[in-house]
Design a protein around this motif. Sequence first.
Motif, PDB file in Angstrom:
ATOM      1  N   THR A 126       2.173   2.647  -3.437  1.00  0.00           N
ATOM      2  CA  THR A 126       1.199   3.022  -4.470  1.00  0.00           C
ATOM      3  C   THR A 126       1.194   4.518  -4.762  1.00  0.00           C
ATOM      4  N   SER A 146      -8.731  -2.435  -8.377  1.00  0.00           N
ATOM      5  CA  SER A 146      -7.722  -2.177  -7.354  1.00  0.00           C
ATOM      6  C   SER A 146      -8.323  -2.150  -5.954  1.00  0.00           C
ATOM      7  N   ASP A 147      -9.591  -2.503  -5.827  1.00  0.00           N
ATOM      8  CA  ASP A 147     -10.253  -2.642  -4.529  1.00  0.00           C
ATOM      9  C   ASP A 147     -10.260  -4.122  -4.149  1.00  0.00           C
ATOM     10  N   ARG A 200      -1.253  -0.503  -7.286  1.00  0.00           N
ATOM     11  CA  ARG A 200      -2.547  -0.536  -6.591  1.00  0.00           C
ATOM     12  C   ARG A 200      -3.176  -1.916  -6.658  1.00  0.00           C
ATOM     13  N   GLU A 201      -3.085  -2.574  -7.813  1.00  0.00           N
ATOM     14  CA  GLU A 201      -3.646  -3.920  -7.942  1.00  0.00           C
ATOM     15  C   GLU A 201      -2.865  -4.920  -7.098  1.00  0.00           C
ATOM     16  N   HIS A 239       0.840  -1.209   0.000  1.00  0.00           N
ATOM     17  CA  HIS A 239       0.000   0.000   0.000  1.00  0.00           C
ATOM     18  C   HIS A 239       0.870   1.252   0.000  1.00  0.00           C
ATOM     19  N   ALA A 285      -1.337  -4.229  -4.307  1.00  0.00           N
ATOM     20  CA  ALA A 285      -1.727  -3.982  -2.919  1.00  0.00           C
ATOM     21  C   ALA A 285      -3.065  -4.632  -2.603  1.00  0.00           C
ATOM     22  N   THR A 288       1.984   1.040 -13.097  1.00  0.00           N
ATOM     23  CA  THR A 288       0.564   1.002 -13.427  1.00  0.00           C
ATOM     24  C   THR A 288       0.218  -0.313 -14.118  1.00  0.00           C
ATOM     25  N   SER A 343       4.396   5.233  -9.227  1.00  0.00           N
ATOM     26  CA  SER A 343       4.455   3.784  -9.036  1.00  0.00           C
ATOM     27  C   SER A 343       3.993   3.065 -10.303  1.00  0.00           C
TER      28      SER A 343
END
Length: 329
Positions: free
Chosen positions: A107, A203-204, A248-249, A104, A251, A113, A111
């Motif tokens: 990110t 990414s959630d 992000r993905e 995390h 994380a 992508t 960073s």
Amino acid sequence: MADELELLRRANPVPGDGPHFGDGPLDHAAERHLDRLLHDRPARPRSRTRRAWTLAASAVVAALVSALLFTGQTTAPAVAAPRPLVVQADSTPVSLKAMAERAHAATGEGSPTLRKGTHVQSWSLGMSDDEPPITLPEERIVRWRADDSHTELVVATDPQHPGRQVLTDKDGEPRLVDDGHVISDRTYPPSWSDAPPQSPPPSDAAKLHDYLEEAERAFLSDHSKPLSTSELLDATQTLLDNWTLGARESAALLRLLADAEGLRPVGQVTDRLGRRGQAYVYDEQGTRRMLILDTSTGAVLGLETTFTKPQPEYGVKAGDVMDYSAWTL
């Protein structure tokens, strides 16, 4: 019957969005789907072994061994299984929750992508009921273009033994080829599928779980339960065989893995591409799966499956590597 039909559709070597009347071999994803269907192994770790090296291929393996003996080409590294990764004895294990926090923190602006496509080096064990197991190493590079067409380059190579001949097969006939030999180089027409794993992963963490569940739906024995640890590792491999994750993905994926039951930290390893990573293992019946994460960012570097119990009928010993994938970030 519905599940079996879905497996057949996903294993189709000539899908509706593929080149018409294609006559090439199954791609890697289709091979895994078909292998599960034929062997009824929805909960077992997936092998990337080519169809020519399944248990029914003993005659082909015997022919290869005879050819090698008569030609004098018996270089051990070309046919021997790689040694399993070894955890550094004095290293300190880092929890997955701590790695998720690192991911995390990585990110921020600048960073990595998300990119569609992958670059993966794999080793897969082919087994026979009357000949020693044989390892097939290869490298696959998939690149997507702006018009949604993509290319796939597959070469026979083993970075652990550069310059040495590599074992591969063509039309079911095993042979030794030069390091870097091109197995296939294909261009595919545009594809606009919006179903996982072709659609972009979220990414959630919660949405990513649903995405991975849909990607693995045909293999799930109970759709009412969350993904098991084994299923989550399977889904992770499917995801990374299609996408190069952004920070992000990665994380989000680590947040899911941090809650996976039985996936425990064991310390640092050096992977087969020479990269340092934190290792996490999950024991299943007769096998152990090792997940390797980048120590700084938490990105997935590799997945290894080894046998923990011997299978003498196939010449497999405890500690033999069943399969290994190493992704380039």
